[in-house]
Design an enzyme around this catalytic site. Structure first.
Site, mmCIF file in Angstrom:
data_model
loop_
_atom_site.group_PDB
_atom_site.id
_atom_site.type_symbol
_atom_site.label_atom_id
_atom_site.label_comp_id
_atom_site.label_asym_id
_atom_site.label_seq_id
_atom_site.Cartn_x
_atom_site.Cartn_y
_atom_site.Cartn_z
ATOM 1 N N CYS A 60 0.848 -1.196 0.000
ATOM 2 C CA CYS A 60 0.000 0.000 0.000
ATOM 3 C C CYS A 60 0.879 1.240 0.000
ATOM 4 C CB CYS A 60 -0.874 -0.036 1.263
ATOM 5 S SG CYS A 60 -1.933 1.396 1.522
ATOM 6 N N GLY A 61 0.369 2.316 -0.513
ATOM 7 C CA GLY A 61 1.099 3.574 -0.465
ATOM 8 C C GLY A 61 1.351 4.049 0.963
#
Length: 184
Positions: A60-61
């Site tokens: 995930c970012g």
């Protein structure tokens, strides 16, 4: 007619994996996660400590927040904070790995040594009981909408704060919430 509609709704909820008779736990201490190593992880073991429970994902970012979570854990654990990472694949399929892969990633990439739960569902009718409790305790608007949603729970088991993904572990508001939650 009303009885038929009620029965249909109950059957529909059951077909979707929800249990209409299931109610949210009364306190976070009524909840047990499965630890990433497969052993039970009852939150009752942390009674008297502040909790920071975060749904996590490795792809995930927001994944670099593991670094800030580890820093919070190191800074406040001796004062009674327990950080618990709850890997979840609910958002964007960003936690596809199995327990051992997730654990290895967290340990080698971010040197995480705070407790990790096994992968859990954090949204919808099949959400883990902790997230059912949190929805009731913090309000429906505080349900995770993405990875790295954070719940701060006081040493007395009461809800303190809920933070969306964009609130970083090193933010002033997070630090203040953690300090307010610590045992006195």
């Amino acid at each position: 007619m009303r009885r038929v509609l009620s029965t249909v709704l109950v059957l529909l909820a059951a077909a979707m994996g929800a249990s209409p008779a299931m109610s949210a736990p009364a306190t976070p201490y009524d909840v047990t996660f499965t630890a990433i190593d497969g052993k039970p992880m009852p939150l009752a073991d942390y009674r008297g400590k502040a909790l920071l429970v975060v749904n996590t994902a490795s792809q995930c970012g927001f994944t670099p927040q593991y670094k800030g979570l580890q820093a919070l854990w190191e800074r406040y654990r001796d004062r009674g904070l327990v950080v618990i990472g709850v890997p979840s694949n609910d958002f964007g399929g960003q936690e596809p790995g199995q327990a051992e892969e997730i654990k290895q990633f967290c340990e080698t990439t971010y040197r995480v040594d705070f407790p990790l739960a096994d992968k859990a569902v954090v949204t919808g009718g099949g959400a883990h009981p902790f997230y059912q409790w949190a929805a009731g305790a913090f309000g429906a608007d505080s349900r995770p909408r993405w990875n790295f949603h954070k719940f701060v729970i006081g040493a007395d088991g009461r809800p303190v704060a809920s933070f969306p993904s964009r609130t970083t572990p090193d933010s002033d508001e997070m630090r203040k919430a953690v300090e307010a939650a610590l045992p006195r």
